[in-house]
Design a protein around this motif. Structure first.
Motif, PDB file in Angstrom:
ATOM      1  N   ILE A  17       0.580  -1.171   0.195  1.00 19.88           N
ATOM      2  CA  ILE A  17       0.372  -0.033  -0.263  1.00 19.88           C
ATOM      3  C   ILE A  17       0.364   1.077  -0.327  1.00 19.88           C
ATOM      4  O   ILE A  17       0.642   2.381   0.400  1.00 19.88           O
ATOM      5  CB  ILE A  17      -1.108  -0.159   1.398  1.00 19.88           C
ATOM      6  N   GLY A  18       2.271   1.035   0.100  1.00 15.79           N
ATOM      7  CA  GLY A  18       2.890   2.287  -0.503  1.00 15.79           C
ATOM      8  C   GLY A  18       3.688   3.113   0.761  1.00 15.79           C
ATOM      9  O   GLY A  18       4.552   4.272   1.125  1.00 15.79           O
ATOM     10  N   LYS A  19       3.823   1.785   1.765  1.00 15.08           N
ATOM     11  CA  LYS A  19       3.335   2.850   3.034  1.00 15.08           C
ATOM     12  C   LYS A  19       5.499   1.607   2.870  1.00 15.08           C
ATOM     13  O   LYS A  19       5.908   1.163   4.251  1.00 15.08           O
ATOM     14  CB  LYS A  19       3.339   2.022   4.092  1.00 15.08           C
ATOM     15  N   ASN A  20       6.925   1.635   2.274  1.00 16.97           N
ATOM     16  CA  ASN A  20       7.602   1.822   2.200  1.00 16.97           C
ATOM     17  C   ASN A  20       8.302   1.518   3.217  1.00 16.97           C
ATOM     18  O   ASN A  20       9.399   0.746   3.932  1.00 16.97           O
ATOM     19  CB  ASN A  20       8.433   1.557   1.283  1.00 16.97           C
ATOM     20  N   GLY A  21       8.700   2.548   3.686  1.00 18.03           N
ATOM     21  CA  GLY A  21       9.642   3.376   5.042  1.00 18.03           C
ATOM     22  C   GLY A  21       9.381   2.773   6.528  1.00 18.03           C
ATOM     23  O   GLY A  21       9.670   1.750   6.988  1.00 18.03           O
ATOM     24  N   THR A  22       7.824   2.241   6.417  1.00 13.26           N
ATOM     25  CA  THR A  22       6.940   1.835   8.158  1.00 13.26           C
ATOM     26  C   THR A  22       7.435   0.047   7.491  1.00 13.26           C
ATOM     27  O   THR A  22       8.148  -0.421   8.883  1.00 13.26           O
ATOM     28  CB  THR A  22       5.470   1.998   7.931  1.00 13.26           C
ATOM     29  N   ALA A  23       7.226  -0.726   6.554  1.00  9.94           N
ATOM     30  CA  ALA A  23       7.725  -1.910   6.333  1.00  9.94           C
ATOM     31  C   ALA A  23       9.071  -1.859   6.591  1.00  9.94           C
ATOM     32  O   ALA A  23       9.824  -2.823   6.894  1.00  9.94           O
ATOM     33  CB  ALA A  23       6.973  -1.996   5.105  1.00  9.94           C
ATOM     34  N   SER A  24       9.939  -1.093   6.211  1.00 14.89           N
ATOM     35  CA  SER A  24      11.423  -1.206   6.295  1.00 14.89           C
ATOM     36  C   SER A  24      11.753  -1.222   7.505  1.00 14.89           C
ATOM     37  O   SER A  24      12.309  -2.554   8.419  1.00 14.89           O
ATOM     38  CB  SER A  24      12.473  -0.315   5.529  1.00 14.89           C
TER      39      SER A  24
END
Length: 78
Positions: A17-24
Motif C-alpha cells: 500500500i506504499g508505506k515502504n519506510g514503515t515496512a522497512s
C-alpha cells in the motif's frame, strides 16, 4: 504478541500500500527480535557440564552467560 513472521507479513502488506519506510522499519525490528531470541535461547540452553572443558567452573560459565546477555542487549539497543 506478534511473531516475527507476522511482523514480516504485515511489512509486506505495508509495502503493497506504499508505506515502504514503515515496512522497512518493521522488518528491521522483526529481524532484531529474531536475533535476540536466538541468542537468549543459546544462553538459556547452555550446559555447564558440556561447556568448554578448559573453562568449566561455575564462575567462568556465569561470566560467559552474563557477557552474552550484555552483548545481546547492546545489539538490541544499537
Amino acid at each position: 504478541m506478534t511473531t516475527p513472521a507476522e511482523a514480516r507479513a504485515r511489512a509486506d502488506y505495508l509495502d503493497s500500500i506504499g508505506k515502504n519506510g514503515t515496512a522497512s522499519m518493521l522488518r528491521s525490528l522483526s529481524d532484531q527480535v529474531e536475533a535476540l531470541t536466538a541468542e537468549l535461547n543459546n544462553i538459556a540452553s547452555a550446559n555447564l557440564k558440556t561447556w568448554d572443558k578448559d573453562y568449566n567452573t561455575a564462575a567462568d560459565f556465569m561470566a560467559w552467560a552474563q557477557s552474552r546477555a550484555r552483548a545481546a542487549i547492546a545489539k538490541g539497543t544499537a
